[in-house]
Structures are given as structure tokens and as C-alpha cells.
Write an enzyme that holds these catalytic residues in place. Structure first.
Site, short mmCIF file in Angstrom:
data_model
loop_
_atom_site.label_atom_id
_atom_site.label_comp_id
_atom_site.label_asym_id
_atom_site.label_seq_id
_atom_site.Cartn_x
_atom_site.Cartn_y
_atom_site.Cartn_z
N ASN A 36 12.06 8.13 26.57
CA ASN A 36 10.93 7.23 26.83
C ASN A 36 10.91 6.00 25.92
OD1 ASN A 36 9.90 9.13 28.68
ND2 ASN A 36 8.89 10.25 27.02
N TYR A 75 14.29 6.48 13.88
CA TYR A 75 13.95 6.62 12.45
C TYR A 75 15.00 7.46 11.72
CZ TYR A 75 10.93 7.69 8.41
OH TYR A 75 10.39 7.83 7.16
N ASP A 104 9.46 -11.19 4.81
CA ASP A 104 9.96 -10.29 5.85
C ASP A 104 11.37 -9.86 5.44
OD1 ASP A 104 11.08 -9.10 8.06
OD2 ASP A 104 10.39 -10.63 9.48
N VAL A 105 11.53 -8.57 5.13
CA VAL A 105 12.84 -8.11 4.61
C VAL A 105 13.95 -8.25 5.64
CG1 VAL A 105 11.94 -6.54 2.86
CG2 VAL A 105 12.33 -5.69 5.20
N ASN A 158 14.66 14.76 13.65
CA ASN A 158 13.28 15.06 14.01
C ASN A 158 13.02 14.66 15.44
OD1 ASN A 158 10.79 16.11 13.46
ND2 ASN A 158 9.99 14.28 12.46
N ARG A 200 0.83 -1.20 0.00
CA ARG A 200 0.00 0.00 0.00
C ARG A 200 0.86 1.25 0.00
NH1 ARG A 200 -4.76 -0.76 4.41
NH2 ARG A 200 -3.09 -1.45 5.77
N GLY A 201 0.22 2.40 0.00
CA GLY A 201 0.91 3.68 0.20
C GLY A 201 1.91 3.98 -0.91
N LEU A 223 13.69 9.80 22.97
CA LEU A 223 14.66 8.78 23.34
C LEU A 223 14.57 8.43 24.83
CD1 LEU A 223 16.98 6.97 22.31
CD2 LEU A 223 18.56 8.80 22.95
N ASN A 242 11.83 0.40 -0.27
CA ASN A 242 10.80 1.32 0.24
C ASN A 242 10.27 0.95 1.62
OD1 ASN A 242 8.42 3.27 -0.01
ND2 ASN A 242 7.41 1.29 0.18
#
Lengths: 471, 471
Positions: free
Chosen positions: A323, A377, A284-285, A371, A240-241, A321, A312
Site C-alpha cells: 500500500n 524505515y 534541511d539535512v 518490522n 524535540r524528543g 509495502l 539523529n
């Protein structure tokens, strides 16, 4: 900069995200003509690509007097209409060859050329400056001059209106118009709608043995041939997406597509595969044998190695971090970074990548600027930039390329689920004053994926509308 | 990103700007405790340097197990108090040696180390990660891992509160703790208050013949010796504003300072020169013989060549390119770019720079990200980044360095004159949620200027509080 506000349903796929909630009255209002009248920026409807459309609806002005001008003239004449710089009719695009600028004083030519052009731009015009990659300059003055171009193009991009974009193309001393062809085709078309204020480097890789599906058309309105004809592509997170859209665009451009997603993605993966007339590979990559499984599937179903590998699949587990638990760190690192690194290296070592292959990573604005709440991430997305830089040479030795896209704010189920305030700000804090579409990311992937882009490698290109967020 | 809203009084000096207008009631209100209660971010009062203050009020935790840990322990023990990572008392700083991280899996050590530390930070704590410069990594996996660190530090910087900062230091394989000393001193002190979320590279230049005024102190609260003792500095645009502050900070740190500004700057230039016990040299930096004039002045008044050359003079002539006249382009290019390039090259060629010299340019956030209405200004400020990159090698051959600062939103007469809305937003859209002070830029210049920073060259460092605006 995908950032989920709730946990995705499936742990191993960017595409298995919550579905879009219904827009509230406020959501509708803030994106309405009424809000536009009150001064809320709505962005100009962007020109996007569809097969068969003319390459440009208005002619191109070519400026500068660098070493590329003669060949660029020939190249542009074959597909576009060239016009005189002093004519008064609207320009669809402006291309300036800055390779002759060798001292800071020469930069005045930018002013002299662009200043009179700016009142005559067609909507969604494309402005391109082609200049030397600064580090390849033979003299310090030429290096300084080449580096200064970036301040010019990034500022000018912020002055554009009505969907016009400005980008800078860096070339090496040996780069020819032929090397530039796929890049010009991308930037002049609607494919590059949301790529703005960026820098792309085009090298001088020998293209002699590259398949060339993109034959010059005989007339200006002939449809360009599909640029990915004959190429076998793999897309992870394709259920999806954005991943599904990448599979669709690669197939539209002529590729055969192997669609991969976690086994839990179920019918969505099969749906994508059927839509693109490709095959579905539930996988599963993060599995240690993922690369071997991909290579076997490619051999079993297509009798060949992979030409295009698009990493992707990605997940988020946002927490400060302080928490964050270790599982949230580990899951994001495993899917977003360990898997692309391992799969690329193993396919390369085991001849699972065909010579002339294109590897495409998906980084993120968060990987560039960082971020809040995304240490895990952003670490992986900075790592993808490292993957591009680190594998540039081994892949060049294999006659192959590696690049990455770094999406900014893109309309997805994930961003649709954000709270109204941050979402509406996020949509608008870029030079195009609107969010990008998944297809904008996919078109950039397709540009990297083409055999004609053999000279384009080592780039991480933001697809962000020149989002103001940066490093 | 200085951006004037009215024309400066004098054509050739950044410091000859309009004086601050009186704050309006609204200006005062939005920066008041009342506004803070209503949720308008006011920023945490930053720790800034003053001579004689202890290097840190709280101890340092040193983590990681890279090749630098043993020497860093020794270095930090001499000036700071080290503490155990598991202790519960507040940390003044955290330094993590990431040079042992060689695969993406190793990145887990970042999580393991930092996660438990974050609840125990003192206000204005300093977090530093020291990692390999990615391009120096011997293996692709190490390259990827090193590049990933930047996503981590930039994200963590955005999670800090109460004036704490996070920065990444890149080292070469030959870089030792000795090479790092001036950089650690800068980042752990209040001098780096507004440098956040950035990356600084420290090389491995031989320091054997560098003067070393910075002797290890015998006790933790002894004042560090002045790091610029014996150095002759030149500061352009020194009459007022950031330039005057740079002159003051260099003098405070022990340098003799030649203060340069346009002849029209008059008594302000003399006032700066007197304040810093230096000399005033009225000079148009765009004059063809500016470098010769500087060299003569240095010889006549000090009997020597220049050790520190700070190109601070700069002007703005903001206009959209479509409305800009050629004079506005030419003036900005001449002052901000042609002059620094010519003066640096001519001083270098004519032995006007002493061996071991430090050249410091002033770039801008606008030179990195571009800015609407500043095609001319941003072109020059990107050009300054080019100057740093292009002259890195010729200056290294001269045993000298070149770096630049790129200020973000700094409190000056120019920003004070901005309309309230953009100014108050501009002040707050960074991780420290406040504007920087001229002294923050000046401290960074002083760090580059020190003989002890001989291994620090080729950097353009943002002094921006990790402003969200970027490329």
C-alpha cells in the site's frame, strides 16, 4: 523501534512529532501499583546518572584470571571500591575477565565464579564479562570458547531482577585496561541503565594523543570531570524528543552543541539551543549542500571543525509495502539514510570533521529485526548499520570513530500516541520490563562521543533493555 | 529453542524425551477453527516437500538487472516456468537480483519492483533477494546499500500472509548461478517452509570436482534426482525426535545413514536405523574415543570415511544459574558442546571425514538471543555458532563445509509437554504464526548436506518462521 501511528507534522524531523495525548484511565491503571499487585510487570526503578553522584553505591567484585586483571584492579581501585568475591555484602558490580578461557572446558569458570555471586547483588547491579573478540582468537578452540560467552551473558541478563544488567565486552589481543576505561565508566554507571544483554567491542587504537579530560579522581566520591569538555558537537533533529535530549546530555558532559532541525521546527529548535547554551542551525539535512552549511556554521561560530556528529534526524512513513506510495519510500530514504551518508562523507572529505572525531548514527531495533509496515524505515536503519561498518576504516585512518545506537521501545511522544495494548506490551517485552527513556539513548551517544572512547568504533549497540524482538 | 519442563529420561540424548502428553480440551480448543474465528492465529498450512511433486505450482518472476540475471534466467528456465513481471496470474516465487544496486539511491529499485508484485502472490510464495555480501563490497556506498537490503527483506517477511516467505541470499563477487543452484532449489521448494526472514551466504567454492547428482530435469514435472545419492551420513541423537527425522530425510534424499544414540536409547535407535535402511551405532558422544568409534564403524560397515556429520544430540538441564548445580552445567556442556567440537576435530585430523564433507551443527534460537533458565544450554548453542565460524577455514582447506541450523519453536515431544500458555504463545510469535515441524529442521540439514551445496559454508540459519525472539 519508533513507529508512529499518525503522520508527524513536519516531513523532515523525528522530533516534530504529535505531542503526547492525555493518558486514559486504562493507561493509568495498567501502570499503577494495583496492576503490579495483579501481576502486570512494572519494572524496577532504574539507577540513572546525575552529575556528582558516586560512581557506584556498592563495591565491585573482580573475577577471572585473564591478562587484564592486574590493570583492571588498578583502574577500578582508583574510582570504585573493590571487594572480596567471598564477602557477603551487596555487590554494586561484578566484572569478570574471561580472556584466559581458551577451551570450552574452561567455560566452567563462568559457572564457578558467577553462581555464588548471584544472591548478593545490589539493586541495579552491573555484571560485565570481558572476553576476546572471537574472530581475533588464534586457535579454533579459543574462538569457540569466546563465542560461547555470548550465550551465557545474554541468558544471564534474562535472569536478572531489580534493574540489574549483564553485558559482554569484546577485546582484541592488544586492548588494555586504558582502552577499556571509558567503557567501564559507562557500564558501571547509571548511564547504561537501559543497555542490557548487549555486546560492545573495544579495540586497541592508540590513545596517546587523545585529550584526556577524565582524570582519575583522588577520592571515590569526587565528581568525574566532564568527559566532553572542549568538543564541538552537531546534533540533527535536535528540536524535540530524543534529539533534544542528546543535545542536553552532550552539553551536560561539557560539549558545545550545534542544534540542527528543519526550518519548520521554529521555536523548539531555538529553545533547545538556548537550553544547552549552543547555537541553532535551521537546515534541511537532505539539502545537497547540508554538509557545507554545517562546516561553515562550525567555522563561523566556533572557528573549528566538528568533533561529534550525531545523525539523529529521522522520520517514519509506515505502510505495508503493498500500500506504500513512492513518496513514502523516497522521503524516509532521503532523511534517514541518504542524508547521514552524504553529510558524513562530505564532512570527512572537506576536513569538516576534526581528527579524533566521533560519528554516531541512530539505527533502530527495526533495522535489525525488520518490522511490519516499515520496509522503508527498516531499510534505512539497516543501512545505518552498514554506514558504521563501511566507514569504520576510513574514519580509523582519520583517527576517528563511528558507532550507532539502536533504540528499542523508548518513552517519546511517538510511543505515547500508540494504542494502549501494543504500547503496554511494547513497554514490557524486555528484560527490564519497562520502556527506556530518551536519556538512555543520549547517554549511550555521549559514551561514543567522548575522546576517551577512541578505541570504541564499529559498534551498533541496542539501547533496548534486552528487548526480546530480534533477528 | 527447545526447553524441557521436565528432566529427560536419559542423560545423553535429545531424543530421549518424555513422550507427548494427551492434549487437553483447552489445547484442542485453542488450535480449533472456533478459536480461529475468535481471532487466535492458526497459521496458514505450509507447503512442504514430498518427492515427485512439481518444483513450484506457479511460475517465477525474475527481477533486477544485476550480473546474475542472465545465468539465473537459464537456470530457472530449466526447472521452473518463468513469467513476465507485468502479468496478472499468481506468482509461485519472486527472485530479485540486487547485485547491481551500488548506492543507497538505487534501493528505490526494490520499491519499484516489489510494490506491484505483492497483490499477485500465490499461497506459500517464495520471495528471494540476492545481494552482495556487504563486507565484500569494494566501495563504502555499495557496502551500505548491500547492508540495507536486510532491513527490507526482514520487514517484508513480516508483511507476508498465507505462508509466503522472504529471504536474503548474500553472494560474493565470484559467486555464479551454478553456486546458487542448490540454494535456489531449497528456497523455492517446500523444503524451506519454516525458514523465513533469514540471510544465507553462498560463496564461490570451486564445484568442478563435486559430484553432481542433481541433473537438470528434462521437463518441469520430472522428479528431481536424490541430491544425497552416494553420501554416507552420521546423525547423533537419532533415536527419536528431530534426530530421527533428520536421519529419515537424509535417507529419503539418497544418503546411507549411521544412526547414533546413547546405549540406553535401545529399540528406538534400532527402529530409526531400520526405517532408514541404515546402521545403528549405540555410542555416548562424550566418550573420549567417540570419533574413533564412528570412523571405525564407517570403515567396517561402509568401507569409507564420513561425508555428512550431523551433531544433533543435545540435552537440557534448565535452572536459573543461581539455583543450578555444577552437574547440570557440566552435563549440558559435555553433550552439547565438548562432544561436537572434539568429534569434528578428531574426525578431521584422522581422515575420518571424506574430502567434500559437510558438517552440520544444531544451534538454537537460545544460542542467539539467550534464554532465562538456560545459561548452560545457551552457552553451548552459542558455542556451536563459534564452531561453525572457527572451523570454516580448516574445513574449506579440506574442500568441506560447516553450517548450523538454529531451530525456533518446533513441534516435538518436548514442546508438547510445555504448559498450555507458554506453548501456545511460543507457537504463534513468528511471522508464520505456527510452530515448525521436525521435518523443517531436517530439510535444512539436508540442504547443507548435499554435495551441490559445496559453496554454502559458515552459515548459522534459523529455522524459526522468523520468530520474533532475537538478540
Amino acid at each position: 523501534m519508533p513507529r508512529s501511528t499518525s503522520k508527524p507534522a513536519s516531513p523532515k524531523s523525528a522530533s516534530a512529532k504529535p505531542t503526547s495525548p492525555k493518558p486514559t484511565v486504562l493507561d493509568k491503571l495498567i501502570n499503577s501499583p494495583l496492576a503490579a499487585k495483579a501481576g502486570v510487570p512494572q519494572g524496577y526503578p532504574l539507577r540513572r546518572y546525575s552529575p556528582g553522584q558516586p560512581p557506584l553505591e556498592h563495591p565491585v567484585v573482580l573475577g577471572g584470571h585473564g591478562r587484564l586483571v592486574a590493570d583492571l584492579t588498578q583502574l577500578l581501585e582508583s574510582d570504585y571500591q573493590l571487594m572480596n568475591a567471598s564477602a557477603d555484602t551487596p555487590r554494586g558490580a561484578i566484572v569478570f575477565d574471561a580472556t584466559a578461557l581458551e577451551t570450552p572446558q574452561d567455560l566452567r569458570e563462568l559457572y564457578d565464579f558467577f553462581h555464588p555471586q548471584l544472591k548478593k547483588l545490589a539493586p541495579c547491579a552491573r555484571l560485565l564479562v570481558i572476553g576476546p573478540r572471537p574472530t581475533t582468537a588464534a586457535q579454533p578452540l579459543a574462538h569457540i570458547t569466546a563465542r560461547a560467552l555470548e550465550g551465557f551473558t545474554r541468558s544471564l541478563a534474562k535472569e536478572m531482577r531489580k534493574g540489574a544488567t549483564v553485558n559482554l565486552i569484546h577485546v582484541d589481543p592488544q586492548t588494555t585496561a586504558t582502552h577499556l576505561e571509558s567503557t567501564l565508566r559507562f557500564f558501571l554507571s547509571g548511564r547504561s541503565a537501559f543497555v542490557d544483554g548487549q555486546v560492545v567491542h573495544v579495540g586497541s587504537t592508540d590513545l596517546a594523543d587523545a585529550p584526556s579530560p577524565a582524570q582519575p579522581a583522588d577520592s571515590a566520591d569526587a565528581a568525574p570531570p566532564a568527559p566532553l569538555t572542549g568538543r564541538l558537537a552537531v546534533v540533527t533533529g535536535a528540536a524535540r524528543g530524543i534529539g533534544a535530549t542528546i543535545a542536553e546530555v552532550l552539553a551536560r558532559d561539557g560539549a558545545q552543541v550545534i542544534c540542527i532541525d528543519v526550518p519548520g521546527a521554529g521555536e523548539h529548535l531555538a529553545a533547545t539551543a538556548n537550553r544547552v547554551k549552543g547555537t541553532a542551525l535551521p537546515l534541511d539535512v537532505t539539502a545537497p549542500d547540508a554538509a557545507a552549511t554545517i562546516a561553515s556554521h562550525a567555522q563561523d561560530r566556533y572557528g573549528r571543525a566538528v568533533d561529534v556528529l550525531v545523525h539523529n534526524a529521522g522520520i517514519t512513513r509506515d505502510k505495508l509495502l503493498v500500500n506504500m506510495d513512492a513518496t513514502q519510500w523516497d522521503q524516509v530514504l532521503a532523511v534517514n539514510l541518504f542524508a547521514p551518508v552524504r553529510i558524513t562523507q562530505q564532512l570527512l572529505e572537506a576536513d569538516g570533521l576534526a581528527p579524533g572525531a566521533a560519528v554516531v548514527g541512530v539505527s533502530s531495533m527495526a533495522g535489525i529485526s525488520g518490522n511490519r509496515g516499515q520496509t522503508n524505515y527498516a531499510t534505512t536503519k539497516a543501512g545505518i548499520i552498514g554506514l558504521v561498518d563501511a566507514l569504520y576504516e576510513p574514519l580509523a585512518a582519520h583517527n576517528s570513530t563511528i558507532n550507532a545506537v539502536a533504540p528499542g521501545f523508548i518513552e517519546t511522544a511517538m510511543t505515547a500516541a500508540m494504542p494502549t495494548g501494543p504500547r503496554e506490551v511494547g513497554r514490557r517485552i524486555n528484560s527490564l520490563q519497562q520502556a527506556g527513556q530518551p536519556v538512555d539513548v543520549a547517554e549511550t551517544v555521549a559514551y561514543f562521543a567522548a575522546a576517551a572512547s577512541r578505541a570504541v568504533s564499529g559498534n551498533t549497540v541496542r539501547v533496548c533493555g534486552q528487548n526480546m524482538m530480534g533477528a
